[in-house]
Design a protein around this motif. Structure first.
Motif, short mmCIF file in Angstrom:
data_model
loop_
_atom_site.label_atom_id
_atom_site.label_comp_id
_atom_site.label_asym_id
_atom_site.label_seq_id
_atom_site.Cartn_x
_atom_site.Cartn_y
_atom_site.Cartn_z
N PHE A 89 -3.42 -33.50 13.24
CA PHE A 89 -2.61 -32.61 14.27
C PHE A 89 -2.93 -31.28 14.21
N ASP A 90 -3.63 -30.61 13.00
CA ASP A 90 -3.88 -29.51 12.99
C ASP A 90 -5.05 -29.21 13.79
N ALA A 91 -5.82 -30.05 13.82
CA ALA A 91 -7.21 -29.85 14.58
C ALA A 91 -6.66 -29.89 16.05
N PHE A 92 -5.89 -30.65 16.45
CA PHE A 92 -5.23 -30.52 17.85
C PHE A 92 -4.59 -29.26 18.37
N VAL A 93 -3.82 -28.74 17.02
CA VAL A 93 -3.07 -27.33 17.59
C VAL A 93 -4.12 -26.41 17.78
N ILE A 94 -5.19 -26.26 17.09
CA ILE A 94 -6.48 -25.45 17.32
C ILE A 94 -7.23 -25.61 18.49
N MET A 95 -7.18 -26.79 18.92
CA MET A 95 -7.96 -27.20 20.37
C MET A 95 -6.97 -26.50 21.42
N LEU A 96 -5.61 -26.63 21.23
CA LEU A 96 -4.87 -26.04 22.35
C LEU A 96 -4.61 -24.54 22.10
N ASP A 97 -5.26 -24.02 21.30
CA ASP A 97 -5.09 -22.42 20.93
C ASP A 97 -5.09 -21.68 22.21
N LYS A 98 -4.56 -20.75 22.51
CA LYS A 98 -4.48 -19.93 23.68
C LYS A 98 -4.48 -20.61 25.08
N SER A 99 -3.94 -21.69 24.94
CA SER A 99 -3.58 -22.62 26.10
C SER A 99 -2.05 -22.22 26.90
#
Length: 120
Positions: A91-101
């Motif tokens: 989940f934390d990796a997914f949140v980072i993927m969506l950063d600035k989206s």
């Protein structure tokens, strides 16, 4: 249980129940829900429940593809229930993927808490 549109306080929410699914079942459910997201004429409020689900690297790889294809473009808010153990790392990796989206992403202990946040 298939993905379905639901209404909460006048807001349209895509609810996807991944509880206790195998990784292969999750992949099928992800495809179905992504098709619904892409077909939506508006931004999407999304609630996913992953309690007891087998979230694997394969699932995360597919999620990464959907993030590039539709999540960044179509999601307004994304709430997830059942983020525990190794799923927290994913989940934390997914949140980072969506950063600035611009997509707001948050995990919750219960569906009730998640729905309340989604309709704020």
């Amino acid at each position: 249980m298939p993905a379905k549109w639901m209404d909460s306080k006048g807001k349209r929410i895509l609810y996807v129940d991944f509880r206790k699914l195998s990784s292969q079942e999750i992949l099928l459910q992800m495809k179905e829900s992504d098709d619904m997201v892409v077909a939506s004429p508006t931004k999407v409020l999304y609630l996913g429940n992953i309690e007891g689900a087998a979230v694997t690297r394969e699932v995360m790889g597919q999620l990464r593809q959907y993030a590039d294809k539709s999540v960044r473009k179509k999601f307004e808010k994304l709430a997830v229930v059942g983020v525990t153990g190794v799923k927290k790392v994913f989940f934390d990796a997914f949140v980072i993927m969506l950063d600035k989206s611009g997509v707001q992403v948050k995990s919750f202990r219960t569906e009730e808490e998640a729905l309340k946040w989604l309709v704020e």
